[in-house]
Write an enzyme that holds these catalytic residues in place. Structure first.
Site, PDB file in Angstrom:
ATOM      1  N   ASP A   1       4.034   3.691 -10.468  1.00 38.47           N
ATOM      2  CA  ASP A   1       3.448   3.804  -9.333  1.00 38.47           C
ATOM      3  C   ASP A   1       3.179   5.291  -8.991  1.00 38.47           C
ATOM      4  O   ASP A   1       4.386   6.062  -9.089  1.00 38.47           O
ATOM      5  CB  ASP A   1       4.373   3.295  -8.137  1.00 38.47           C
ATOM      6  CG  ASP A   1       3.512   2.982  -6.895  1.00 38.47           C
ATOM      7  OD1 ASP A   1       2.260   3.299  -6.897  1.00 38.47           O
ATOM      8  OD2 ASP A   1       4.131   2.963  -5.755  1.00 38.47           O
ATOM      9  N   HIS A   2       2.046   6.056  -8.880  1.00 37.92           N
ATOM     10  CA  HIS A   2       1.866   7.229  -8.725  1.00 37.92           C
ATOM     11  C   HIS A   2       2.833   8.061  -9.821  1.00 37.92           C
ATOM     12  O   HIS A   2       3.394   9.165  -9.336  1.00 37.92           O
ATOM     13  CB  HIS A   2       2.474   7.965  -7.405  1.00 37.92           C
ATOM     14  CG  HIS A   2       1.656   7.145  -5.993  1.00 37.92           C
ATOM     15  ND1 HIS A   2       0.335   7.495  -5.591  1.00 37.92           N
ATOM     16  CD2 HIS A   2       2.069   5.968  -5.342  1.00 37.92           C
ATOM     17  CE1 HIS A   2      -0.014   6.663  -4.617  1.00 37.92           C
ATOM     18  NE2 HIS A   2       0.891   5.779  -4.451  1.00 37.92           N
TER      19      HIS A   2
HETATM   20  P1  13P Z   1       3.729   0.907   1.822  1.00 40.12           P
HETATM   21  O1  13P Z   1       5.104   1.515   1.527  1.00 40.12           O
HETATM   22  O2  13P Z   1       2.910   1.287   2.986  1.00 40.12           O
HETATM   23  O3  13P Z   1       3.787  -0.538   1.640  1.00 40.12           O
HETATM   24  O4  13P Z   1       2.992   1.188   0.569  1.00 40.12           O
HETATM   25  C1  13P Z   1       3.159   0.903  -0.780  1.00 40.12           C
HETATM   26  C2  13P Z   1       2.256   1.637  -1.711  1.00 40.12           C
HETATM   27  O5  13P Z   1       1.167   1.897  -1.659  1.00 40.12           O
HETATM   28  C3  13P Z   1       2.924   1.894  -3.114  1.00 40.12           C
HETATM   29  O6  13P Z   1       2.135   2.785  -4.086  1.00 40.12           O
END
Ligand code: 13P
Length: 287
Positions: free
Chosen positions: A84-85
């Site tokens: 993620d990211h």
């Molecule tokens: P939230 O923490 O707002 O649920 O977002 C999660 C997210 O977008 C992880 O990349």
């Protein structure tokens, strides 16, 4: 076995539902999410930020733990393990460690550099059969030290990135990581519709899934969103359940101090949160 997220997202996009990406932080979360996906016959994406990866002892540990759980718990629904990211170097490391899907977040670069770096990651990932998510127009709020100002993505920039051959595209449309402020303007559906027009059948990704009203989630899915990320909501339900257990003094009764008991209510809370989201996103029985 871990799978690329491509096929599950193409199916979701066609079938007008979304696959949930639930971020993991430890063994209990991973086990809770995998069991819930299996019980609901739903595909699932496990999200791992670079910070959470470090916390869990590194990407190799995360891959080993997830593969072990899939095998020993007899998980047969499609599971993708997704960075993620990711930074460019983080993406390379996660691929090396055995992740099945990668997000390269180049949204903080100028679009030219974002395109060049995203292209580099796609070439490597696709060679190995891994799926790639790119981002245009940063998502607001802060997640694990990655701060975004919350821009609305430009549709023509989305088109340029989509044409590189990414498998899914995260585009900022007023969504924010973490909880939404009371004066939040809501998702920008006009921007989303323009992005959908510009990117054809591209599965779109909605970050910041915590706290978005149900009708907005459904509208976003109708406009091409096929993956929705949820992290904070699991954290909140886990923390609330753990706090209740401790405040009730349960840790002081009998063997209540056993870590397996202390983490039990939080484990159940995550299972409930994930089930609710799978029902809302429409991914139940879509495995
Ligand atoms: P939230 O923490 O707002 O649920 O977002 C999660 C997210 O977008 C992880 O990349």
């Amino acid at each position: 076995m871990l799978v690329s997220a491509k096929e599950m997202l193409v199916k979701a996009r066609e079938g007008k539902y979304a696959v949930g990406q639930f971020n993991i932080n430890n063994l209990e979360w991973t086990k809770a999410i995998l069991l819930t996906a299996q019980e609901n016959n739903s595909p699932v994406i496990l999200g791992v930020s670079e910070g959470a990866g470090k916390y869990m002892g590194g990407f190799k540990t995360v891959v080993g733990m997830t593969n072990g759980l899939i095998e020993e718990l007899n998980i047969t629904v499609p599971v993708a393990l997704h960075l993620d990211h990711g930074s460019y170097d983080g993406a390379l490391k996660a691929m090396e460690a055995g992740f099945s899907s990668i997000m390269f977040d180049g949204s903080h670069y100028e679009i030219k550099e974002n395109i060049a770096k995203t292209k580099g990651i796609i070439d490597i990932a696709h060679n190995r059969g891994l799926s790639v998510e790119a981002e245009v127009g940063s998502i607001g709020g802060e997640e694990d030290g990655v701060v975004g100002a919350g821009e609305i993505a430009d549709a023509s920039e989305c088109k340029s990135i989509a044409e590189l051959g990414v498998d899914m595209l995260a585009a900022g449309i007023g969504n924010i990581h973490g909880q939404y402020p009371e004066n939040w303007a809501g998702l920008n559906f006009e921007a989303l519709a323009n992005i959908q027009d510009a990117t054809g059948n591209m599965p779109l990704v909605l970050h910041g899934g915590t706290g978005i009203p149900e009708d907005m989630i459904q509208k976003a899915i109708s406009l091409g969103v096929a993956k929705i990320n949820v992290n904070t909501e699991c954290q909140l339900s886990f923390a609330a359940a753990t706090r209740k257990y401790i405040e009730a003094g349960k840790d002081l009764e009998g063997k209540g101090f056993d870590p397996r008991k202390i983490l039990g209510p939080g484990f159940e809370a995550i299972k409930n949160t994930v089930k609710e989201k799978m029902e809302l996103f429409g991914s139940v029985n879509k495995a």
